[in-house]
Each structure stands twice: as C-alpha cells, then as structure tokens.
Design an enzyme around this catalytic site. Structure first.
Site, PDB file in Angstrom:
ATOM      1  N   GLU A 109     -22.042  76.106   2.499  1.00 29.02           N
ATOM      2  CA  GLU A 109     -21.443  75.091   1.644  1.00 29.02           C
ATOM      3  C   GLU A 109     -22.192  74.937   0.331  1.00 29.02           C
ATOM      4  OE1 GLU A 109     -20.471  72.155   5.385  1.00 29.02           O
ATOM      5  OE2 GLU A 109     -21.826  71.518   3.810  1.00 29.02           O
ATOM      6  N   CYS A 127     -33.381  69.027  12.257  1.00 26.99           N
ATOM      7  CA  CYS A 127     -33.639  67.626  11.912  1.00 26.99           C
ATOM      8  C   CYS A 127     -32.546  66.793  12.581  1.00 26.99           C
ATOM      9  CB  CYS A 127     -33.616  67.429  10.391  1.00 26.99           C
ATOM     10  SG  CYS A 127     -34.924  68.346   9.551  1.00 26.99           S
ATOM     11  N   CYS A 151     -29.269  65.631  10.684  1.00 28.33           N
ATOM     12  CA  CYS A 151     -28.633  66.591   9.780  1.00 28.33           C
ATOM     13  C   CYS A 151     -27.558  67.417  10.492  1.00 28.33           C
ATOM     14  CB  CYS A 151     -29.700  67.521   9.195  1.00 28.33           C
ATOM     15  SG  CYS A 151     -29.013  68.794   8.126  1.00 28.33           S
TER      16      CYS A 151
HETATM   17  N1  SAH Z   1     -34.158  72.106   4.321  1.00 31.42           N
HETATM   18  C1  SAH Z   1     -34.374  71.530   3.040  1.00 31.42           C
HETATM   19  C2  SAH Z   1     -33.172  71.519   2.110  1.00 31.42           C
HETATM   20  C3  SAH Z   1     -31.819  71.208   2.704  1.00 31.42           C
HETATM   21  S1  SAH Z   1     -31.505  69.546   3.197  1.00 31.42           S
HETATM   22  C4  SAH Z   1     -34.931  70.130   3.184  1.00 31.42           C
HETATM   23  O1  SAH Z   1     -35.037  69.654   4.311  1.00 31.42           O
HETATM   24  O2  SAH Z   1     -35.332  69.534   2.196  1.00 31.42           O
HETATM   25  C5  SAH Z   1     -31.405  68.661   1.690  1.00 31.42           C
HETATM   26  C6  SAH Z   1     -31.642  67.176   1.844  1.00 31.42           C
HETATM   27  O3  SAH Z   1     -30.518  66.556   2.502  1.00 31.42           O
HETATM   28  C7  SAH Z   1     -32.859  66.865   2.680  1.00 31.42           C
HETATM   29  O4  SAH Z   1     -33.640  65.862   2.080  1.00 31.42           O
HETATM   30  C8  SAH Z   1     -32.219  66.387   3.972  1.00 31.42           C
HETATM   31  O5  SAH Z   1     -33.100  65.620   4.724  1.00 31.42           O
HETATM   32  C9  SAH Z   1     -31.007  65.640   3.456  1.00 31.42           C
HETATM   33  N2  SAH Z   1     -30.002  65.333   4.475  1.00 31.42           N
HETATM   34  C10 SAH Z   1     -29.724  66.010   5.598  1.00 31.42           C
HETATM   35  N3  SAH Z   1     -28.767  65.374   6.313  1.00 31.42           N
HETATM   36  C11 SAH Z   1     -28.426  64.278   5.616  1.00 31.42           C
HETATM   37  C12 SAH Z   1     -27.505  63.211   5.844  1.00 31.42           C
HETATM   38  N4  SAH Z   1     -26.739  63.178   6.923  1.00 31.42           N
HETATM   39  N5  SAH Z   1     -27.430  62.238   4.906  1.00 31.42           N
HETATM   40  C13 SAH Z   1     -28.190  62.286   3.775  1.00 31.42           C
HETATM   41  N6  SAH Z   1     -29.080  63.264   3.511  1.00 31.42           N
HETATM   42  C14 SAH Z   1     -29.205  64.244   4.423  1.00 31.42           C
END
Ligand code: SAH
Length: 364
Positions: free
Chosen positions: A105, A130, A133
C-alpha cells in the site's frame, strides 16, 4: 556496505528494469537492444523526472525503438489494484500488486497547509507483529526491491500531478520495516533523491523504524540529510514490549543509546512517533516518563491518534492527548498532535490490504 552517495541512481534503475525483463544486468539489456548510453539516460529521465508511464510517450525516441522497448521492458514493477479517496479528498490510498501477486500500500496526503506527502511501503507484509498494527497482523511475505519501493513514489507523484500538486515530502511509513530491508531502501532513497531524476530533497524524506538498532547505527554513518523517525509508542520496557515485540531484542536503553550516537554523528533532529492508546500509554505518568527519557535538544515527538484495527485498543481522547502534550511542554519536549487523515478509508499501515482480503472473503 555501499554508502548512499556511492549508489548511482541511473544504474540502480536500469539494472532493476533489466532484471525484471530477464536480463542479467543493465549492460546485457542495453547490448541486446543496441541501446547506447545516452539512450539509457533519456529513458531514465523520462521515467523518473517527467513521470512518463508508457514508452509510447517518450517522444525523443523513434517510434520503432519505443515499440521495441515496450515489448521487452515495463516502466513500473507495480500495478494499481485499488484506489480510494477519503470524503474530504485529502487522502488517497493505493493498493498495488507486485509481479508475484503480493500486495502493498501507499498513501497520498494533500495537507491543508500546502504540503503533499507520499507514504510508501518497504516490505510486503511485516515480521515485527506490533500489536496495534494491521500489517503485522497479516504476517511477512518478502522484501521489496528498490524499484518496487521507488515505483510507488512515481505512481503517487503522477496521481498528485493530476490534481496539479507536486510531491513535497515522502515518508517510509507504509507496510514493513525499512531497516530490515536496508540496502533496497537506501537504493530507493538514492533514486528519490537524484537531482537528474525524481529530485526529492533528502530533507523532505523520512525513514521510520520500529527500532532496529543495527539499522540506526548504519544509517548514522550514511552522511545523508534524510530524517529519522523512531516508533517509540511507550516510555518503559514492560509497556513497550507488550505493544512491540521487537523491544525484547532491542530494549529502550539500547535503542536510546543508538539514537544518541546518531544525533552525535549527524547533529540532526530525531522524530519520535507516539501512538496514543486510551488507558494504555496516554496517562500523565507516561508523559512524565517519556520526557525524562528524551534528554538533549534534538528531538520532536509526534503524538498520533490510533486508527482502529482488529486489535483491542481505543484511540486516546483529544483531552488526554492535550494533557499529555502539556506535560511534555512543561518539561521542554517539543511535540505535535497529528490529526487523523483518511479515517474513513482505513489509511493506517496495512489496513487497505486487510480490507481487500475481507471483501474477497465475503465475495468468495
Ligand atoms: N516499521 C516502521 C514503519 C512502518 S509503520 C515503523 O514501525 O516505524 C509507520 C507508523 O505507523 C509507525 O509509527 C506505526 O507504529 C504506525 N502505525 C501502525 N499501525 C497504526 C495504527 N493502527 N494507527 C496509527 N498508526 C499506526
């Protein structure tokens, strides 16, 4: 390790395109098609600077050559499967298929203040799991190539151009962990950054990591102006490990040590992403602990509203976010409360793919 300055964008682009077309190298492809060096340059420029999406539109080439090239090469390694725009028209989300059918995406954000940002993926899926996520919930498939990563930016920039907008910023905050696909990400950065090509300034690019310490250490030595963002989300190990299993491998003290060295080496500000989850990490004591953790001048905290996934979390209230920010401010820690964008189109990391899967299930 190749440093970013030593990565030659046109060679990265051509060797990728050649490999996709079944050649061993750019040289082999050029020889097979009788292409001279200046032709490689012209095609690279048309694709990355003028954002041409079809060989037939590269008017500096003869019609024959255009046909020839179109028969052998593709100008993009990704194919658009779905595009959704939010009701407020600020956010457009793209679902792309890679050549092997894996899906990734990207997002286009048209900010009211005038910035236009692309958010792109670095891996198909993610291994980090995570808890909050959607990408992690779907599992890991594979690393993306430099061109697959870069082609998302080209696609998003082309889409922005339809609205008479130029991309001003780009963030690696889509699917995947950029520092677990380090070389391809740095190659894609060289392509994004190329003054002869895509020409997006390093200061306008941000790489976000969940805290892959060896990646941060390498990145500190690159000598580039790219911004670094750390997804911190919690100020203590118990809480953070509960949210982000990667914290077991590189706990907060280890992570902060690497960040400190990065700041010492680069003198650049570090951005911390802090997802605000109601009753989990949005309490006043969390804010105080976070402020204590972030010593030194070069940091900025982004407080991010949670976008609902299947995980059992709720978004922190605006009041809790303001209170959190007040405590940080009292302690001299600068922060920004991010507003949500693309709520109605599930624009958070990994959500569109999950959506598409759910719909496919329903249809099947
Ligand atoms: N792996 C990397 C980059 C991808 S995630 C990282 O962890 O930084 C990019 C950002 O989106 C990260 O800060 C992650 O924690 C956040 N993120 C993931 N799921 C989310 C959600 N459901 N709502 C808001 N932010 C989210």
């Amino acid at each position: 390790m190749t440093k970013t300055q030593e990565r030659v964008p046109r060679d990265i682009w051509w060797s990728g395109r050649a490999r996709e077309a079944g050649f061993d190298s750019a040289e082999a492809a050029a020889a097979a098609l009788g292409l001279q060096r200046y032709r490689l340059e012209q095609i690279y420029r048309a694709a990355t600077k003028e954002l041409v999406d079809d060989f037939s539109a590269i008017s500096v080439l003869s019609t024959d050559l255009r046909k020839h090239l179109a028969a052998r090469f593709k100008l993009s390694s990704i194919a658009l499967e779905r595009e959704v725009t939010s009701k407020d028209v600020q956010t457009t989300k793209f679902l792309f298929a890679l050549a092997d059918g894996k899906e990734v995406e990207a997002v286009l954000m048209r900010h009211r203040e005038g910035r236009t940002t692309a958010c792109i993926s670095s891996q198909a899926g993610c291994a980090l799991k995570c808890d909050f996520c959607a990408t992690g919930q779907g599992g890991f498939f594979r690393n993306m190539t430099a061109l697959e990563i870069f082609d998302q930016a080209v696609h998003v920039a082309r889409r922005a151009r339809q609205d008479k907008l130029g991309l001003t910023n780009l963030v690696f905050m889509g699917m995947g962990e950029p520092f677990l696909n380090y070389d391809a990400v740095m190659d894609s950065v060289a392509l994004l950054n190329d003054g002869q090509g895509f020409n997006l300034g390093a200061r306008h690019i941000t790489i976000s990591t969940a805290g892959v310490v060896p990646g941060i250490e390498k990145f500190a030595k690159e000598g580039v102006q790219i911004n670094l963002a750390i997804s911190l989300h919690a100020p203590d190990d118990v809480l953070r490990t509960g949210l982000m299993p990667i914290n077991k491998k590189w706990p907060i003290a280890t992570l902060m040590e690497a960040v400190k060295e990065y700041v010492a080496a680069t003198n650049r500000k570090v951005f911390y992403e802090y997802l605000m989850l109601a009753g989990v990490n949005d309490r006043p004591e969390d804010a105080r602990q976070l402020a204590d953790l972030l010593g030194g001048p070069l940091h900025h905290v982004n407080l991010i509203p949670y976008n609902a996934t299947d995980a059992p979390y709720r978004r922190a209230t605006p009041a809790a976010m303001r209170r959190f920010q007040d405590i940080l401010r009292e302690r001299g820690v600068p922060s920004t409360i991010r507003h949500t964008m693309g709520d109605d189109i599930a624009a958070a990391c990994g959500q569109l793919r999950v959506d598409a899967l759910t719909q496919a299930h329903k249809a099947g």
